[in-house]
Design a protein around this motif. Structure first.
Motif, PDB file in Angstrom:
ATOM      1  N   TYR A  66       0.796  -1.245   0.087  1.00 34.44           N
ATOM      2  CA  TYR A  66      -0.123   0.167  -0.260  1.00 34.44           C
ATOM      3  C   TYR A  66       0.737   1.372  -0.073  1.00 34.44           C
ATOM      4  O   TYR A  66       0.323   2.384  -0.211  1.00 34.44           O
ATOM      5  N   PHE A  67       2.181   0.918   0.147  1.00 34.55           N
ATOM      6  CA  PHE A  67       2.980   2.373   0.073  1.00 34.55           C
ATOM      7  C   PHE A  67       3.241   3.159  -1.152  1.00 34.55           C
ATOM      8  O   PHE A  67       3.117   4.638  -0.857  1.00 34.55           O
ATOM      9  N   GLY A  68       2.922   2.384  -2.086  1.00 32.60           N
ATOM     10  CA  GLY A  68       3.165   3.162  -3.511  1.00 32.60           C
ATOM     11  C   GLY A  68       4.641   3.867  -3.366  1.00 32.60           C
ATOM     12  O   GLY A  68       5.496   3.519  -2.941  1.00 32.60           O
ATOM     13  N   ARG A  69       4.727   5.076  -4.412  1.00 33.42           N
ATOM     14  CA  ARG A  69       6.000   5.570  -4.645  1.00 33.42           C
ATOM     15  C   ARG A  69       6.502   6.454  -3.189  1.00 33.42           C
ATOM     16  O   ARG A  69       7.592   6.950  -3.063  1.00 33.42           O
ATOM     17  N   GLU A  70       5.650   6.909  -2.543  1.00 30.68           N
ATOM     18  CA  GLU A  70       5.892   8.021  -1.485  1.00 30.68           C
ATOM     19  C   GLU A  70       5.751   7.335  -0.078  1.00 30.68           C
ATOM     20  O   GLU A  70       6.234   8.036   0.677  1.00 30.68           O
TER      21      GLU A  70
END
Length: 237
Positions: free
Chosen positions: A64-68
């Motif tokens: 769930y972290f994604g890129r940021e």
């Protein structure tokens, strides 16, 4: 390496960039009048965890972290357990998980050098912009967080300044312009967040049978918050 944790939040969205796993570290030396977590104050509270166990919990949320996104250590005050916090962040970097430190900056920076070595971003509370309010309503000197900010600037660690907008204390144009000046004097600061004072913590104080110092104050409305944010210019977050 072990330390004491108050609680975890799996998918936090207000504790740093993106979606984050948040560990609330136990223990805080301050007694802020607007504190929402009085149950984190005592070092003897919380539950003992190994650093690698905290990281394993964070890894479960990695999708769930994604890129940021990433992990945030909040509190309480993470700087009271610097070796434990440093080990968590070191292990996170081994797993390529971005790290964020949410702190009051009330501890000398030289005592947490290893932690800052593995810190990608800092959320630094600048609770007031004058020394008298710091000593009366926080319990430390204003030069302590400013000294910490100086070290963040020296290291070039991206920093978000945060301040709670408390009616009669921090809700003035003079205060916000002073906060912006602090940001302008430190190149590491790229964002300033103004947080509205809230009293949802009253139940915690009641359960602990201790007074909530700011119970008599009102909560700022949306129009005031927007007006103050506009004063921050490019730093508004």
């Amino acid at each position: 390496m072990t330390g004491r944790i108050h609680s975890f939040q799996s998918l936090g969205t207000v504790d740093g960039p993106g979606v984050r796993f948040v560990a609330f570290v136990q223990g805080c030396p301050l007694r802020c009048g607007c504190c929402h977590n009085p149950d984190t104050w005592e070092m003897s509270g919380g539950t003992e965890y190994a650093a690698d166990e905290v990281v394993r919990r964070a890894l479960r949320c990695r999708a769930y972290f994604g890129r940021e996104g990433g992990i945030t250590l909040s509190g309480g005050e993470p700087l009271l357990q610097p070796a434990f916090a440093a080990e968590i962040f070191r292990l996170c970097h081994q797993e390529n998980i971005p790290t964020c430190l949410d702190t009051s900056g009330c501890v000398p920076p030289e005592s947490c050098a290893a932690l800052l070595d593995h810190t990608d971003r800092v959320l630094l509370d600048v609770k007031y912009t004058n020394g008298a309010d710091y000593e009366q309503h926080v319990g430390c000197r204003m030069d302590q967080p400013l000294r910490f900010l100086t070290e963040l600037n020296r290291r070039g660690i991206p920093t978000t300044l945060r301040q709670v907008i408390i009616p009669t204390l921090t809700d003035t144009e003079e205060n916000i312009l002073a906060l912006r000046q602090i940001a302008e004097a430190h190149a590491c600061v790229d964002r300033v967040e103004l947080l509205p004072f809230r009293k949802i913590c009253q139940t915690k104080y009641d359960q602990m049978n201790i007074p909530f110092p700011f119970a008599h104050l009102s909560q700022p409305d949306a129009a005031l918050m927007e007006r103050l944010r506009r004063l921050l210019g490019r730093y508004a977050g």
